[in-house]
Scaffold this motif. Structure first.
Motif, PDB file in Angstrom:
ATOM      1  N   ILE A 218       0.830  -1.022   0.073  1.00 11.68           N
ATOM      2  CA  ILE A 218       0.073   0.104   0.075  1.00 11.68           C
ATOM      3  C   ILE A 218       0.913   1.171  -0.026  1.00 11.68           C
ATOM      4  CG2 ILE A 218      -1.719   1.307   1.247  1.00 11.68           C
ATOM      5  CD1 ILE A 218      -2.739  -1.217   2.457  1.00 11.68           C
ATOM      6  N   LEU A 219       0.613   1.981  -0.903  1.00 15.75           N
ATOM      7  CA  LEU A 219       1.143   3.385  -0.948  1.00 15.75           C
ATOM      8  C   LEU A 219       0.522   4.552  -0.949  1.00 15.75           C
ATOM      9  CD1 LEU A 219       4.026   4.906  -1.509  1.00 15.75           C
ATOM     10  CD2 LEU A 219       3.495   4.880  -3.822  1.00 15.75           C
ATOM     11  N   LEU A 220       0.669   5.287   0.218  1.00 10.53           N
ATOM     12  CA  LEU A 220      -0.055   6.482   0.603  1.00 10.53           C
ATOM     13  C   LEU A 220       0.680   7.749   0.496  1.00 10.53           C
ATOM     14  CD1 LEU A 220      -1.493   4.798   3.820  1.00 10.53           C
ATOM     15  CD2 LEU A 220      -2.581   4.694   1.776  1.00 10.53           C
ATOM     16  N   ILE A 221       0.379   8.552  -0.502  1.00 11.47           N
ATOM     17  CA  ILE A 221       1.164   9.822  -0.725  1.00 11.47           C
ATOM     18  C   ILE A 221       0.408  11.084  -0.532  1.00 11.47           C
ATOM     19  CG2 ILE A 221       2.505  11.044  -2.311  1.00 11.47           C
ATOM     20  CD1 ILE A 221       3.363   8.790  -3.698  1.00 11.47           C
ATOM     21  N   ASP A 222       0.656  11.966   0.323  1.00  9.88           N
ATOM     22  CA  ASP A 222      -0.198  13.086   0.630  1.00  9.88           C
ATOM     23  C   ASP A 222       0.395  14.350   0.018  1.00  9.88           C
ATOM     24  OD1 ASP A 222      -2.087  14.183   2.398  1.00  9.88           O
ATOM     25  OD2 ASP A 222      -0.889  13.876   4.370  1.00  9.88           O
ATOM     26  N   ASP A 223      -0.508  14.986  -0.248  1.00 13.12           N
ATOM     27  CA  ASP A 223      -0.480  16.462  -0.993  1.00 13.12           C
ATOM     28  C   ASP A 223       0.486  16.485  -2.450  1.00 13.12           C
ATOM     29  OD1 ASP A 223      -1.745  17.829   0.992  1.00 13.12           O
ATOM     30  OD2 ASP A 223       0.163  18.009   2.310  1.00 13.12           O
ATOM     31  N   ILE A 224       0.008  15.855  -3.288  1.00 13.12           N
ATOM     32  CA  ILE A 224       0.578  15.447  -4.463  1.00 13.12           C
ATOM     33  C   ILE A 224       0.593  16.964  -5.308  1.00 13.12           C
ATOM     34  CG2 ILE A 224      -0.030  13.094  -4.853  1.00 13.12           C
ATOM     35  CD1 ILE A 224      -2.003  13.966  -6.802  1.00 13.12           C
ATOM     36  N   GLN A 225       0.112  17.920  -4.834  1.00 10.19           N
ATOM     37  CA  GLN A 225       0.056  19.185  -5.697  1.00 10.19           C
ATOM     38  C   GLN A 225       1.616  19.682  -5.386  1.00 10.19           C
ATOM     39  OE1 GLN A 225      -1.655  19.221  -3.118  1.00 10.19           O
ATOM     40  NE2 GLN A 225      -1.099  20.236  -1.223  1.00 10.19           N
ATOM     41  N   ILE A 226       2.425  19.329  -4.579  1.00 10.05           N
ATOM     42  CA  ILE A 226       3.881  19.672  -4.516  1.00 10.05           C
ATOM     43  C   ILE A 226       4.568  19.068  -5.658  1.00 10.05           C
ATOM     44  CG2 ILE A 226       5.895  19.084  -2.987  1.00 10.05           C
ATOM     45  CD1 ILE A 226       3.944  20.864  -1.518  1.00 10.05           C
ATOM     46  N   LEU A 227       4.109  18.076  -6.308  1.00  3.36           N
ATOM     47  CA  LEU A 227       4.918  17.243  -7.288  1.00  3.36           C
ATOM     48  C   LEU A 227       4.876  18.580  -8.513  1.00  3.36           C
ATOM     49  CD1 LEU A 227       3.660  13.901  -7.166  1.00  3.36           C
ATOM     50  CD2 LEU A 227       5.755  14.846  -6.265  1.00  3.36           C
ATOM     51  N   GLN A 228       4.040  19.485  -8.691  1.00  3.98           N
ATOM     52  CA  GLN A 228       4.272  20.487  -9.914  1.00  3.98           C
ATOM     53  C   GLN A 228       5.642  20.949  -9.702  1.00  3.98           C
ATOM     54  OE1 GLN A 228       0.002  22.593  -9.912  1.00  3.98           O
ATOM     55  NE2 GLN A 228       0.868  22.181  -7.903  1.00  3.98           N
ATOM     56  N   LYS A 229       6.424  20.954  -8.673  1.00  5.76           N
ATOM     57  CA  LYS A 229       7.878  21.698  -8.789  1.00  5.76           C
ATOM     58  C   LYS A 229       8.566  20.630  -9.516  1.00  5.76           C
ATOM     59  CE  LYS A 229       6.866  23.746  -4.136  1.00  5.76           C
ATOM     60  NZ  LYS A 229       7.490  23.514  -2.724  1.00  5.76           N
ATOM     61  N   SER A 230       8.659  19.419  -9.544  1.00  2.00           N
ATOM     62  CA  SER A 230       9.748  18.575  -9.966  1.00  2.00           C
ATOM     63  C   SER A 230       9.447  17.623 -11.207  1.00  2.00           C
ATOM     64  CB  SER A 230      10.106  17.706  -8.695  1.00  2.00           C
ATOM     65  OG  SER A 230      11.126  16.800  -9.294  1.00  2.00           O
TER      66      SER A 230
END
Length: 462
Positions: A218-230
């Motif tokens: 199970i992979l739980l990733i919080d706040d994916i909007q941060i990925l807009q940077k990279s």
């Protein structure tokens, strides 16, 4: 002859489904109808195949009448419907430690807390209301049956509404009720995922990074909007996503807005975020805010004056985290100074929290609505309502456009303030104004400029 008849019934279902799709909001259709299939007809009843009991219950409760009425309209006769669960949808690749045990039945074993998860974030401690019941039910269904029909899942909503709580509740539930090891249940913020990947690139340890994240269940990733940077991190997540998804392992993400609103996200990764179940959490209504305050006070064994509860619930409307901050401050004040919390004390102690609980820009949605309504000489309530008069439609579209461009509110939050409209409706109206802004003979750019200046002046107190 029999086969032709069956094909005709299936054609009827196809046409009915098309009409239902045109009638329902896109989000509702995607959630409840996109995985449904035609199962045939027997004894005058039409069977529809659905992926799980969860979906079946929702369809029976909310959409059965729509389905039967639409089918009957196309068939020219009464068409009762029954739902059948497709057992093959359950992923066989998600491995529970005890295969003889039902995945929805807890394993009777106490375990220590997971080192990456907050033990306070459980389904029992989450106060559910009309704003969050779909997201809550979705998360619970995933926790009970990971790797099945709700994979991947994206939970989105504004800051402080409970996304992290639900995300970690999934991890805590699975960890407590299965024998999966700590390493198999991975919770990480998108920022930490990105920083860890960048460090791995710099140190030549990308293999270790890949092994860590591609060996989880199970992979739980919080706040994916941060990925807009990279862009580099997006590419790595895309590969990780594919590896886990293709082998039936569960992925759950959170975001502060619908995935479609993210900027600088690759199209292929965007398609991954939107291909599964998307569940939104909206700001809680007054009754839910009261319930949250009472629940938090009960946890602290603190009795709060009903007037104070009402004051907090009335003045803090968009952020559960701010509600909790208000409660913590008042309890601390009472315990340290040995004083009961009166309404006057609450107003004095919370004035700063209450004044900053709206949008950080200082421009509120109501400020925009009132300004636009005044400019067009209509009532603010008309902009929030369902009127389809042309004299209201354009001002409403302009108001939504200004809300999207002058504040940090998501389209979900904006839609709530405009009478509970879907975020897709807000996006549509914003795009309409954007198109008008580009037209050479349009006066809309001047109107937008005037209204924007007026709103900024109001913000500064002039």
């Amino acid at each position: 002859m029999k086969e032709n008849y069956i094909n005709n019934i299936e054609d009827i279902w196809t046409n009915a489904l098309s009409q239902i799709k045109d009638t329902l909001p896109q989000g509702d259709y995607d959630r409840w109808f996109s995985h449904m299939s035609f199962g045939g007809e027997k004894d005058g009843k039409i069977t529809l195949i659905v992926p799980s009991q969860f979906v079946k219950d929702k369809l029976v409760d909310s959409y059965l009448g729509i389905i039967e009425n639409t089918l009957s309209e196309f068939a020219g006769r009464n068409c009762p419907v029954v739902f059948e669960i497709d057992k093959s949808k359950r992923s066989a690749s998600f491995s529970h430690a005890n295969a003889s045990e039902s995945p929805s039945e807890p394993v009777k074993k106490e375990r220590k807390n997971h080192p990456l998860l907050n033990p306070a974030y459980t389904f029992d401690s989450f106060v559910m209301g009309g704003n969050s019941n779909f997201a809550y039910s979705s998360a619970l269904a995933i926790a009970k049956n990971p790797g099945s029909a709700y994979n991947p899942c994206l939970i989105y909503g504004g800051v402080g509404l409970g996304k992290t709580h639900l995300l970690q509740s999934i991890g805590n539930y699975v960890y407590k009720n299965t024998d999966l090891s700590e390493e198999k249940i991975m919770y990480v913020t998108a920022e930490n995922f990105m920083n860890e990947f960048m460090d791995a690139l710099k140190d030549g340890k990308t293999r270790q990074f890949k092994n860590k994240y591609r060996n989880v269940s199970i992979l739980l990733i919080d706040d994916i909007q941060i990925l807009q940077k990279s862009e580099a991190t997006q590419n790595e997540l895309f590969s990780t996503f594919n590896d886990l998804y293709e082998t039936g392992r569960q992925l759950v993400f959170t975001c502060d807005r619908p995935a479609e609103e993210l900027k600088n996200i690759s199209e292929r990764l965007m398609s991954r975020f939107t291909r599964g179940l998307n569940a939104d959490i909206q700001p809680p209504d007054y009754e839910t805010r009261v319930a949250i305050i009472k629940s938090k006070c009960n946890e602290r064994k603190f009795e709060m004056n009903p007037e104070v509860v009402d004051f907090i619930a009335t003045n803090v409307s968009n952020n559960v985290r701010t509600l909790e901050s208000c409660i913590t401050k008042l309890i601390a004040y009472s315990e340290l100074l040995h004083r009961e919390i009166s309404l006057d004390i609450a107003k004095e102690q919370l004035k700063q929290l209450v004044s900053t609980c709206n949008d950080s820009s200082g421009i509120t949605i109501n400020m925009i609505i009132e300004t636009v309504a005044s400019y067009y000489n209509i009532q603010a309530q008309e902009l929030k309502g369902k009127s389809k008069n042309q004299s209201v439609i354009l001002p409403r579209q302009i108001a939504m456009y200004l809300c999207r461009n002058l504040t940090d509110f998501s389209t979900t939050e904006i839609g709530m303030e405009f009478g509970g409209k879907e975020h897709t409706t807000v996006m549509y109206n914003v795009k309409k104004i954007e198109a008008m802004m580009k037209a050479t003979d349009s006066d809309i750019p001047n109107v937008i400029s005037k209204l924007s200046n007026t709103i900024r002046l109001k913000k500064s107190g002039h």
